[in-house]
Design a protein around this motif. Structure first.
Motif, short mmCIF file in Angstrom:
data_model
loop_
_atom_site.label_atom_id
_atom_site.label_comp_id
_atom_site.label_asym_id
_atom_site.label_seq_id
_atom_site.Cartn_x
_atom_site.Cartn_y
_atom_site.Cartn_z
N ARG A 190 11.47 14.46 33.56
CA ARG A 190 11.36 15.73 34.27
C ARG A 190 12.06 16.81 33.45
N ALA A 191 11.66 18.07 33.68
CA ALA A 191 12.24 19.18 32.92
C ALA A 191 12.21 20.45 33.75
N TRP A 192 13.08 21.39 33.40
CA TRP A 192 13.12 22.70 34.04
C TRP A 192 13.89 23.66 33.13
N GLU A 193 13.67 24.95 33.30
CA GLU A 193 14.45 25.94 32.56
C GLU A 193 15.75 26.17 33.30
N THR A 194 16.82 26.35 32.53
CA THR A 194 18.14 26.53 33.12
C THR A 194 18.92 27.53 32.27
N GLN A 195 20.21 27.64 32.55
CA GLN A 195 21.09 28.55 31.82
C GLN A 195 22.21 27.75 31.20
N GLY A 196 22.38 27.92 29.89
CA GLY A 196 23.41 27.18 29.18
C GLY A 196 24.80 27.74 29.43
N PRO A 197 25.84 27.08 28.92
CA PRO A 197 27.22 27.52 29.13
C PRO A 197 27.48 28.92 28.58
N ASP A 198 26.77 29.32 27.53
CA ASP A 198 26.98 30.65 26.95
C ASP A 198 26.06 31.70 27.55
N GLY A 199 25.35 31.36 28.61
CA GLY A 199 24.47 32.32 29.27
C GLY A 199 23.07 32.35 28.74
N LYS A 200 22.76 31.63 27.66
CA LYS A 200 21.41 31.62 27.11
C LYS A 200 20.52 30.71 27.95
N ARG A 201 19.24 31.06 27.96
CA ARG A 201 18.28 30.18 28.65
C ARG A 201 18.09 28.91 27.84
N ALA A 202 17.88 27.83 28.54
CA ALA A 202 17.72 26.52 27.90
C ALA A 202 16.77 25.68 28.72
N VAL A 203 16.33 24.59 28.12
CA VAL A 203 15.46 23.63 28.80
C VAL A 203 16.27 22.37 29.09
N ALA A 204 16.32 21.99 30.35
CA ALA A 204 17.03 20.77 30.75
C ALA A 204 16.04 19.63 30.91
N LEU A 205 16.46 18.45 30.50
CA LEU A 205 15.61 17.26 30.59
C LEU A 205 16.34 16.17 31.36
#
Length: 239
Positions: free
Chosen positions: A104-119
């Motif tokens: 499964r996957a979704w877009e999220t926000q990384g620790p530095d505020g950048k957008r990221a993809v979580a798996l």
């Protein structure tokens, strides 16, 4: 005594006047006042109803269902503050040993505020506790590899390796090793989570005992895009 009798007579006549039914003029004046109040009330109710209908129409537009996220069904109805898009089941399958896997996957926000993809990868093996791992790849996605289940769970009948790649990627291979020996590349299953996710995804299930030597990606003409060694945190990619 005479004054008292006159005063009582006046009071009796005043009470009688108050108890008489209202005259025609008074009745007409009261009727006109009632009609004015009724007309004003109807106008006010119509105005409230019109405003209410406008509000309902706006809410209906705002709450219209969004288009489907991708080929996989959305498995999460609510979105936490750190999650940008709903969770999508990118792919699933079954191994020859009867084990089942799901990515499964979704877009999220990384620790530095950048957008990221979580798996999120899960593996279910009959007669064993379920195994799973989560990882995150910052945007823009080029090559992300998670081999924590392949390296850290020796009791599994297969060694899952998975990750995310750029949309330019047409082929992913994992080069395994057995002990000190490097083996032939194993092609990955390439998956697409839909247009809302800024990446494609891949899965490789290595036989038990093997580990990852290197992961490489290629575009459609066959040019190498990126490679990733387990010893390095960041992939090496062409410009």
């Amino acid at each position: 005594m005479t004054d008292l009798s006159s005063r009582l007579q006046e009071l009796a006549e005043g009470a009688a006047r108050q108890m008489r039914p209202p005259g025609a003029d008074l009745a007409r004046r009261r009727g006109r006042r009632r009609r004015r109040r009724l007309v004003a009330g109807v106008a006010l109710a119509a105005a409230i109803l019109a405003v209410g209908l406008v509000r309902v129409g706006q809410l209906a537009d705002w709450s219209a269902p969004a288009p489907p996220v991708g080929p996989g069904p959305a498995v999460q109805s609510t979105t936490p503050p750190w999650q940008v898009t709903p969770t999508v089941e990118v792919g699933h399958g079954q191994t020859a040993h009867g084990a089942t896997w799901r990515l499964r996957a979704w877009e999220t926000q990384g620790p530095d505020g950048k957008r990221a993809v979580a798996l999120d990868f899960t593996l279910s093996v009959p007669g064993q506790p379920g195994a799973g791992a989560q990882s995150m790849v910052e945007e823009p996605v080029r090559l992300g590899v998670d081999y924590s289940l392949a390296e850290g769970t020796p009791d599994l009948p297969v060694r899952p390796v998975y990750g995310a790649v750029s949309r330019r990627t047409a082929r992913v291979v994992v080069i395994p090793r057995l002990g000190p020996g490097v083996l032939s590349p194993v092609p990955a299953v390439l998956l697409d989570g839909g247009s809302r996710l800024p990446a494609r995804f891949w899965v490789v299930l290595l036989p038990a005992g093997q580990s990852v030597y290197q992961t490489r990606t290629y575009d459609a003409p066959g040019r190498e895009l990126c490679r990733q060694d387990p010893e390095h945190l960041e992939p090496s990619c062409v410009a």
